[in-house]
Design a protein around this motif. Sequence first.
Motif, PDB file in Angstrom:
ATOM      1  N   LYS A   6      77.629  -1.260 -21.109  1.00 49.49           N
ATOM      2  CA  LYS A   6      79.005  -1.735 -21.268  1.00 49.49           C
ATOM      3  C   LYS A   6      80.001  -0.651 -20.853  1.00 49.49           C
ATOM      4  CE  LYS A   6      79.926  -3.425 -25.285  1.00 49.49           C
ATOM      5  NZ  LYS A   6      80.067  -3.981 -26.614  1.00 49.49           N
ATOM      6  N   GLU A  10      82.829  -0.746 -17.775  1.00 48.86           N
ATOM      7  CA  GLU A  10      84.257  -0.438 -17.938  1.00 48.86           C
ATOM      8  C   GLU A  10      84.749   0.444 -16.795  1.00 48.86           C
ATOM      9  OE1 GLU A  10      86.279   0.589 -21.566  1.00 48.86           O
ATOM     10  OE2 GLU A  10      84.490   0.055 -22.710  1.00 48.86           O
ATOM     11  N   THR A  28      90.234  -8.217 -15.767  1.00 46.85           N
ATOM     12  CA  THR A  28      90.394  -8.066 -17.211  1.00 46.85           C
ATOM     13  C   THR A  28      89.033  -7.851 -17.854  1.00 46.85           C
ATOM     14  OG1 THR A  28      92.362  -9.471 -17.277  1.00 46.85           O
ATOM     15  CG2 THR A  28      91.174  -9.170 -19.349  1.00 46.85           C
ATOM     16  N   GLU A  31      87.013  -7.542 -24.476  1.00 51.33           N
ATOM     17  CA  GLU A  31      86.329  -6.714 -25.460  1.00 51.33           C
ATOM     18  C   GLU A  31      86.384  -7.414 -26.810  1.00 51.33           C
ATOM     19  OE1 GLU A  31      87.803  -2.705 -25.227  1.00 51.33           O
ATOM     20  OE2 GLU A  31      87.322  -2.576 -23.107  1.00 51.33           O
ATOM     21  N   PRO A  32      85.444  -8.342 -27.030  1.00 48.58           N
ATOM     22  CA  PRO A  32      85.476  -9.105 -28.276  1.00 48.58           C
ATOM     23  C   PRO A  32      84.825  -8.348 -29.430  1.00 48.58           C
ATOM     24  CG  PRO A  32      83.677  -9.869 -26.909  1.00 48.58           C
ATOM     25  CD  PRO A  32      84.409  -8.790 -26.125  1.00 48.58           C
ATOM     26  N   GLY A  33      85.368  -8.588 -30.591  1.00 52.04           N
ATOM     27  CA  GLY A  33      84.751  -8.066 -31.801  1.00 52.04           C
ATOM     28  C   GLY A  33      83.703  -9.052 -32.286  1.00 52.04           C
ATOM     29  N   ARG A  95      92.574  -4.704 -20.243  1.00 51.92           N
ATOM     30  CA  ARG A  95      91.693  -4.924 -21.387  1.00 51.92           C
ATOM     31  C   ARG A  95      92.297  -5.983 -22.302  1.00 51.92           C
ATOM     32  NH1 ARG A  95      90.714   0.108 -20.041  1.00 51.92           N
ATOM     33  NH2 ARG A  95      88.592   0.873 -20.191  1.00 51.92           N
ATOM     34  N   VAL A  97      91.406  -7.048 -26.105  1.00 51.43           N
ATOM     35  CA  VAL A  97      90.605  -6.850 -27.309  1.00 51.43           C
ATOM     36  C   VAL A  97      90.803  -8.063 -28.207  1.00 51.43           C
ATOM     37  CG1 VAL A  97      90.151  -5.345 -29.278  1.00 51.43           C
ATOM     38  CG2 VAL A  97      90.913  -4.350 -27.115  1.00 51.43           C
ATOM     39  N   SER A 100      90.717  -8.459 -34.994  1.00 49.74           N
ATOM     40  CA  SER A 100      91.428  -7.355 -35.644  1.00 49.74           C
ATOM     41  C   SER A 100      90.516  -6.161 -35.905  1.00 49.74           C
ATOM     42  CB  SER A 100      92.078  -7.835 -36.944  1.00 49.74           C
ATOM     43  OG  SER A 100      91.103  -8.406 -37.802  1.00 49.74           O
ATOM     44  N   ALA A 102      87.924  -5.296 -34.084  1.00 46.98           N
ATOM     45  CA  ALA A 102      87.680  -4.677 -32.783  1.00 46.98           C
ATOM     46  C   ALA A 102      88.868  -3.820 -32.366  1.00 46.98           C
ATOM     47  CB  ALA A 102      87.397  -5.744 -31.731  1.00 46.98           C
ATOM     48  N   LEU A 103      90.072  -4.325 -32.593  1.00 48.76           N
ATOM     49  CA  LEU A 103      91.253  -3.548 -32.230  1.00 48.76           C
ATOM     50  C   LEU A 103      91.359  -2.280 -33.077  1.00 48.76           C
ATOM     51  CD1 LEU A 103      93.775  -3.207 -30.525  1.00 48.76           C
ATOM     52  CD2 LEU A 103      95.022  -4.522 -32.248  1.00 48.76           C
ATOM     53  N   THR A 106      88.809   0.179 -31.819  1.00 52.86           N
ATOM     54  CA  THR A 106      89.204   0.692 -30.507  1.00 52.86           C
ATOM     55  C   THR A 106      90.302   1.740 -30.640  1.00 52.86           C
ATOM     56  OG1 THR A 106      88.594  -1.389 -29.436  1.00 52.86           O
ATOM     57  CG2 THR A 106      90.144   0.031 -28.245  1.00 52.86           C
TER      58      THR A 106
END
Length: 133
Positions: A6, A10, A28, A31-33, A95, A97, A100, A102-103, A106
């Motif tokens: 991954k 990127e 794009t 980037e999923p949690g 990106r 994301v 919440s 995941a953000l 990150t």
Amino acid sequence: MYHATKFGIEGFCESVAQEVAAFNIGITLVEPGGARTEFRYGSAQVASLMPEYEGNPAHGFLSMLDGSNGLAPGDPARMAARIIESVDVEPAPMRMVLGSQALAATLSTLMKRVADFEKQTDLAASTDFPAGE
């Protein structure tokens, strides 16, 4: 290997995005949690565990698959809707994301990275030619 791949993708996408931007092509990275999916809570199959990896991050993913540790906050339908909606966003975000958690993860990682770079200010400057040379 999964995360290393991954990370490599990127870098690839960032490079390609710069090359195709002149043609009005956007890229794009989604980037999923964590999401509440059947894969995570039912159909995932785990190979026989090797005791050599017990107690280290290699087995850490097992807690993610265990629903008794709490459900993932991500709604797969809402995530899919945001991905579909992103097609019409211009310029395309580099990106996206989703989730919440995941953000938060990150941002935490990026803040640590920035702090590490800032500690190198003197080292970085020490390799420059002196001013005026």
